[in-house]
Motif scaffolding. Structure first.
Motif, PDB file in Angstrom:
ATOM      1  N   LEU A  59       6.975  20.916  -4.906  1.00  0.00           N
ATOM      2  CA  LEU A  59       6.736  19.780  -5.443  1.00  0.00           C
ATOM      3  C   LEU A  59       7.989  18.865  -5.141  1.00  0.00           C
ATOM      4  CD1 LEU A  59       4.796  20.403  -8.290  1.00  0.00           C
ATOM      5  CD2 LEU A  59       3.835  19.488  -6.588  1.00  0.00           C
TER       6      LEU A  59
ATOM      7  N   LEU B 212       0.911  -1.176  -0.061  1.00  0.00           N
ATOM      8  CA  LEU B 212      -0.129  -0.130   0.116  1.00  0.00           C
ATOM      9  C   LEU B 212       0.874   1.274   0.119  1.00  0.00           C
ATOM     10  CD1 LEU B 212      -2.891   1.138   0.032  1.00  0.00           C
ATOM     11  CD2 LEU B 212      -2.698   0.961   2.648  1.00  0.00           C
ATOM     12  N   GLU B 213       1.790   1.250   0.911  1.00  0.00           N
ATOM     13  CA  GLU B 213       2.883   2.375   0.962  1.00  0.00           C
ATOM     14  C   GLU B 213       3.455   2.777  -0.434  1.00  0.00           C
ATOM     15  OE1 GLU B 213       5.352   2.237   4.408  1.00  0.00           O
ATOM     16  OE2 GLU B 213       6.179   4.284   3.856  1.00  0.00           O
TER      17      GLU B 213
ATOM     18  N   VAL C 292       1.311   9.232  -6.387  1.00  0.00           N
ATOM     19  CA  VAL C 292       1.893  10.625  -5.904  1.00  0.00           C
ATOM     20  C   VAL C 292       2.922  11.096  -6.634  1.00  0.00           C
ATOM     21  CG1 VAL C 292       2.444  12.202  -4.168  1.00  0.00           C
ATOM     22  CG2 VAL C 292       0.812  10.417  -3.442  1.00  0.00           C
TER      23      VAL C 292
ATOM     24  N   LEU D 238      -7.614  14.984 -11.895  1.00  0.00           N
ATOM     25  CA  LEU D 238      -6.927  16.322 -11.954  1.00  0.00           C
ATOM     26  C   LEU D 238      -7.282  17.030 -13.302  1.00  0.00           C
ATOM     27  CD1 LEU D 238      -3.483  15.950 -10.569  1.00  0.00           C
ATOM     28  CD2 LEU D 238      -5.423  16.861  -9.286  1.00  0.00           C
TER      29      LEU D 238
ATOM     30  N   MET E  89       3.847  17.008 -12.724  1.00  0.00           N
ATOM     31  CA  MET E  89       3.486  18.427 -12.696  1.00  0.00           C
ATOM     32  C   MET E  89       4.821  19.242 -12.702  1.00  0.00           C
ATOM     33  SD  MET E  89       0.457  19.224  -9.721  1.00  0.00           S
ATOM     34  CE  MET E  89       0.293  17.532  -9.003  1.00  0.00           C
TER      35      MET E  89
ATOM     36  N   LEU F 237       0.895   3.906  -2.940  1.00  0.00           N
ATOM     37  CA  LEU F 237       0.466   5.401  -2.881  1.00  0.00           C
ATOM     38  C   LEU F 237       1.730   6.281  -3.098  1.00  0.00           C
ATOM     39  CD1 LEU F 237      -1.203   5.184   0.811  1.00  0.00           C
ATOM     40  CD2 LEU F 237      -2.222   6.059  -1.588  1.00  0.00           C
ATOM     41  N   ALA F 238       2.946   5.827  -2.830  1.00  0.00           N
ATOM     42  CA  ALA F 238       4.109   6.528  -3.126  1.00  0.00           C
ATOM     43  C   ALA F 238       4.182   6.748  -4.887  1.00  0.00           C
ATOM     44  CB  ALA F 238       5.517   6.221  -2.636  1.00  0.00           C
TER      45      ALA F 238
ATOM     46  N   VAL G  41      11.130  14.131   0.360  1.00  0.00           N
ATOM     47  CA  VAL G  41      10.586  13.770   1.786  1.00  0.00           C
ATOM     48  C   VAL G  41       9.750  12.573   1.548  1.00  0.00           C
ATOM     49  CG1 VAL G  41       9.414  14.351   3.770  1.00  0.00           C
ATOM     50  CG2 VAL G  41      10.731  15.900   2.579  1.00  0.00           C
ATOM     51  N   MET G  42       8.726  12.282   0.753  1.00  0.00           N
ATOM     52  CA  MET G  42       8.092  11.406   0.566  1.00  0.00           C
ATOM     53  C   MET G  42       8.711  10.018   0.293  1.00  0.00           C
ATOM     54  SD  MET G  42       4.751  10.752  -2.153  1.00  0.00           S
ATOM     55  CE  MET G  42       6.131  10.519  -3.659  1.00  0.00           C
TER      56      MET G  42
ATOM     57  N   VAL H 274       8.371  17.687  -1.720  1.00  0.00           N
ATOM     58  CA  VAL H 274       7.418  16.788  -1.122  1.00  0.00           C
ATOM     59  C   VAL H 274       7.920  15.400  -1.687  1.00  0.00           C
ATOM     60  CG1 VAL H 274       5.254  16.077  -1.253  1.00  0.00           C
ATOM     61  CG2 VAL H 274       5.666  18.452  -0.594  1.00  0.00           C
TER      62      VAL H 274
END
Lengths: 401, 435
Positions: free
Chosen positions: A280, A22-23, A30, A353, A37, A26-27, A286-287, A283
């Motif tokens: 961005l 799951l982690e 994102v 988006l 972007m 998600l990573a 760090v993510m 983030v």
């Protein structure tokens, strides 16, 4: 490498395994969207602009006496040309990226319709050289055209104009633009030259259709001309701006004089965009770090839990390499599952988006790139705990049983 | 009992310092990012005038010709108004209060040659502006409807401008030079800067940040040729000499309607007005619109998309951090199966074990919240040093401060649920056998 024992072991630790999956998912989701972007915004920041950006400085003079424009502008230009290092100087109504849009819709027939907002620039004599426009076809304005033209109600009284390459292709696809007529608000002008693509005054406002839609008119000195464009060698520009502001400040004591290099104007225009890019990037970094540490933490515990099991395997003949490989393969399997879910999720977020924000479709290659990044991070994160596992001596098996 | 759980949890957290640090740090980063972006989002999407916003409405009319619709789809009603229409609606007096406005960048010349001339944001408006928007006066007052009609050369200035030009003294009655014309100051405002600057949407200038510097009567200022920042023409060209009669939209109109009946009546009035104009041949369309203040802020996307995206991104990040914490807490609790077995065998109920592990998660949450607050302050400090126009507003207020702890506790308790549940279903017998 045998996968079955790994799968069997994962099945016994379903919940922690699912959490890692799951982690990573998600990573991955994102990360793909954030990198996309970042890419889009970096492309915005580097929009090309066919003027001599590095060699231009712009001095803006506002609040002068309109009645004196005809005599003051030539006087000011003469003073500016006297500054050491200035090779060309001209007055203009506005500059690309100055966020002060003067827009008109042009058509190729007298009663046509358009949805494109075209940025309108009025140049004083020598404006093409001062800006460093790239002439692709036709000619620049001649002295008569400069002398006989002006502006009234934001509309040119001239009969000629220059268009950009993008507009020439958009308005007359497959034909030459030279000699063609453009119409707006009941007036018409003849195209005498085509120049390289110059950005709009506010391309974010004008949108993709108006980004490179610009026209240039000649004009004699007019009160609307508040910008003085100076051309100089890039290394001189800071000094030139300083001296020019001083010179015009003396000549126009009642006016507000501000000077900037064009490079600074571009930086200012994209300041919001670049701060978003930095945010961005921050983030993302760090993510990924959090994800990596999460994997390190969970795998370390796994290793600790299985010390005896590892000892037994070592005792019955497994090499250190085998143990190392075991954990690496296990992580690879988990990452693969996470990445598979993550790519679907990333695509879904992109669709969301697109429907709620001005975002375009993410090109497919962002997905495998995000997948590879997370595979690599997974492998890096698992390396430490896996090496520790490989270092477990076979004697552990005999000790505590 | 709670004290005992606290003690147990602290012992357990101390045993694995690296892991505890990792959990707290991850949670704090997630919370820091979320609170930073939420604080900014809340600030930007807030109500600029809470006591009045429910009564303020923005009417729209469509004077555009048939073959030249305002928007590509032809569905949007123009967001600005022509001078003629704005004046017709003001003179009709169908609302409790009504004011037309335009923004203008104006050159201000300090008195008697002290300092250089400079540019400031000016508002050209009509008498009801001040009472309708509750603009607070420090000295003097606004102008009257008679001043509007009489093209009076008077001005209301912002407190900050009064400090700059007159050292904060009562400057009512003194003169101020705007665009090389003299205006008599009749009022000085206290600090007044609604965020967002709702009344200026589409009129030019920034949506956030400092308030406007000078306010002058619309007609009086136009007599001195003060130009609005934004003009959109729908005829041949905009005759800037005669902007009042030109086919151009350049004004925003706000009306105050105290209750629903007034709103319905005003809608009816607008519709009838448009039909009348069509009958007169001035209009081709009967489209009108009347939006409430907050609705107008939303439909015009006053809050930058990037700010919303950032908040979404931060939430995604927080989710990852929570999953991370779940994983680490779970790993810890699985390693302590034996300890749980012993406690269960000695008589602890499932509920007790569950509570014990939730307390441990809550401690991680509180620590994460405190550190997250530090990160949020750091993030906001970073935003204050960004070039964005709302930069100076980025601060954490008391409610956001408390909200941080709510988020932190909630995140850690959600993260703790699964591990605590796994812990309390551990069967004691096999664990004891292994000892």
């Amino acid at each position: 490498m045998e996968i079955r024992p790994i799968l069997a072991s994962l099945r016994r630790h379903r919940i922690p395994a699912a959490l890692i999956v799951l982690e990573i998912a998600l990573a991955c989701a994102v990360l793909c969207n954030a990198v996309f972007m970042i890419g889009q915004r970096m492309a915005d920041i580097h929009w090309p602009n066919a003027i001599d950006e590095q060699g231009i400085s712009v001095i803006t003079v506002n609040g002068t006496d309109p009645a004196l424009a005809a005599s003051d502008i030539p006087r000011n230009l003469a003073a500016l040309r006297g500054i050491a290092g200035v090779t060309a100087a001209a007055a203009a109504t506005s500059m690309p990226l100055d966020q002060n849009p003067a827009l008109t819709g042009f058509t190729t027939t007298p009663d046509g319709k358009t949805t494109v907002n075209t940025s309108v620039y009025f140049l004083g004599s020598g404006g093409e050289q001062a800006l460093g426009l790239h002439l692709l076809q036709g000619r620049f304005f001649n002295a008569d055209e400069y002398a006989d033209s002006g502006l009234k109600n934001f509309q040119s009284t001239s009969h000629v104009l220059l268009v950009t390459q993008s507009d020439a292709q958009r308005l007359w696809p497959g034909q030459g633009a030279l000699g063609k007529t453009l119409y707006a608000n009941g007036e018409s002008w003849t195209v005498v030259g085509v120049v390289g693509d110059v950005l709009a005054q506010d391309p974010k406002f004008s949108g993709p259709g108006g980004r490179y839609s610009s026209v240039f008119y000649p004009s004699h000195p007019d009160e609307m001309m508040g910008d003085y464009v100076l051309r100089n060698a890039p290394q001189d520009r800071d000094r030139v701006v300083r001296e020019a502001v001083q010179a015009l400040g003396r000549l126009e004591p009642g006016a507000v004089v501000e000077g900037k290099t064009y490079a600074q104007m571009r930086t200012d225009y994209f300041a919001d965009t670049s701060s978003m890019v930095w945010m961005l990037v921050l983030v993302c970094v760090v993510m990924l770090a959090v994800t990596a540490f999460g994997i390190v933490g969970l795998t370390s515990f796994w290793v600790g839990q299985r010390r005896r099991q590892i000892g037994v395997r070592r005792a019955v003949g497994a090499t250190r390499g085998h143990i190392l490989q075991y954990f690496q393969t296990e992580n690879f399997l988990l990452s693969s599952m996470g990445v598979a879910v993550g790519m679907v999720l990333a695509f879904g977020i992109n669709l969301y988006l697109m429907s709620h924000y001005a975002t375009s479709r993410m090109p497919w290659y962002y997905l495998p790139c995000g997948a590879i990044a997370l595979w690599l991070i997974g492998q890096l994160a698992v390396l430490g705990p896996a090496l520790r596992a490989a270092a477990v001596p076979p004697v552990v098996a005999t000790r505590s049983v | 009992m709670f004290g005992y759980y606290l003690d147990l949890a602290l012992r357990s957290l101390k045993r694995n310092k690296v892991l505890t640090t990792l959990m707290v740090l991850a949670l704090a980063l997630g919370i820091g990012a979320t609170i930073t972006t939420l604080a900014v989002l809340r600030l930007l999407s807030g109500d600029p005038i809470p006591q009045k916003s429910a009564q303020l409405f923005y009417p729209q009319l469509d004077p555009y010709p048939a073959n030249q619709p305002f928007s590509r789809s032809g569905k949007r009603v123009p967001y600005l108004m022509s001078y003629i229409d704005a004046m017709n609606l003001i003179h009709a007096r169908k609302a409790e209060r009504q004011a037309a406005m335009a923004m203008s960048q104006v050159k201000l010349t300090p008195p008697s040659g002290v300092g250089k001339p400079f540019y400031a944001q000016g508002v050209l408006t009509t008498t009801d502006f001040f009472p309708m928007f509750d603009a607070p006066f420090q000295y003097g007052s606004g102008w009257t409807a008679a001043d509007d009609e009489g093209r009076a050369q008077v001005a209301v200035i912002a407190g900050s401008l009064n400090d700059k030009l007159f050292g904060g003294a009562n400057s009512v009655g003194r003169m101020i030079r705007i665009e090389d014309h003299d205006f008599r100051i009749i009022g000085v405002l206290r600090t007044w800067a609604p965020q967002p600057r709702f009344y200026a949407v589409h009129l030019g200038g920034h949506s956030y940040g400092e308030g406007d510097a000078v306010f002058v009567p619309l007609q009086g200022a136009r007599a001195d040729d003060l130009m609005p920042s934004t003009m959109m023409g729908y005829g041949k060209s905009i005759d800037v000499e005669h902007l009042e009669t030109a086919p151009a939209i350049w004004l925003g109109l706000w009306v105050q309607l105290p209750n629903a009946a007034d709103v319905a009546a005003y809608k009816m009035f607008l519709g009838n007005y448009a039909k009348e104009q069509v009958a007169l041949g001035r209009y081709q369309r009967t489209d009108t619109a009347l939006s409430g203040l907050m609705e107008w802020m939303r439909s015009e996307h006053v809050v930058p998309d990037d700010v919303r995206l950032q908040a979404g991104l931060a939430f995604g990040f927080l989710l990852i951090c929570v999953v991370n914490t779940v994983g680490l807490l779970l790993a810890k609790c699985l390693r302590r199966s034996r300890e749980i077995g012993v406690r269960r065998a000695l008589g602890a109920s499932r509920g007790a074990i569950f509570t014990q592990f939730m307390v441990e998660a809550a401690i991680v949450g509180v620590a994460g919240g405190v550190l997250g607050l530090v990160f949020a302050e750091l993030g906001l400090w970073g935003i204050r040093h960004q070039p964005a126009q709302y930069a100076s507003l980025a601060h954490l207020d008391l409610s956001m401060f408390l909200f941080t702890f709510v988020v932190a506790l909630l995140a850690s308790l959600v993260a703790g649920l699964l591990p605590a549940w796994r812990a309390c279903v551990v069967a004691p017998a096999p664990q004891l056998k292994a000892v």
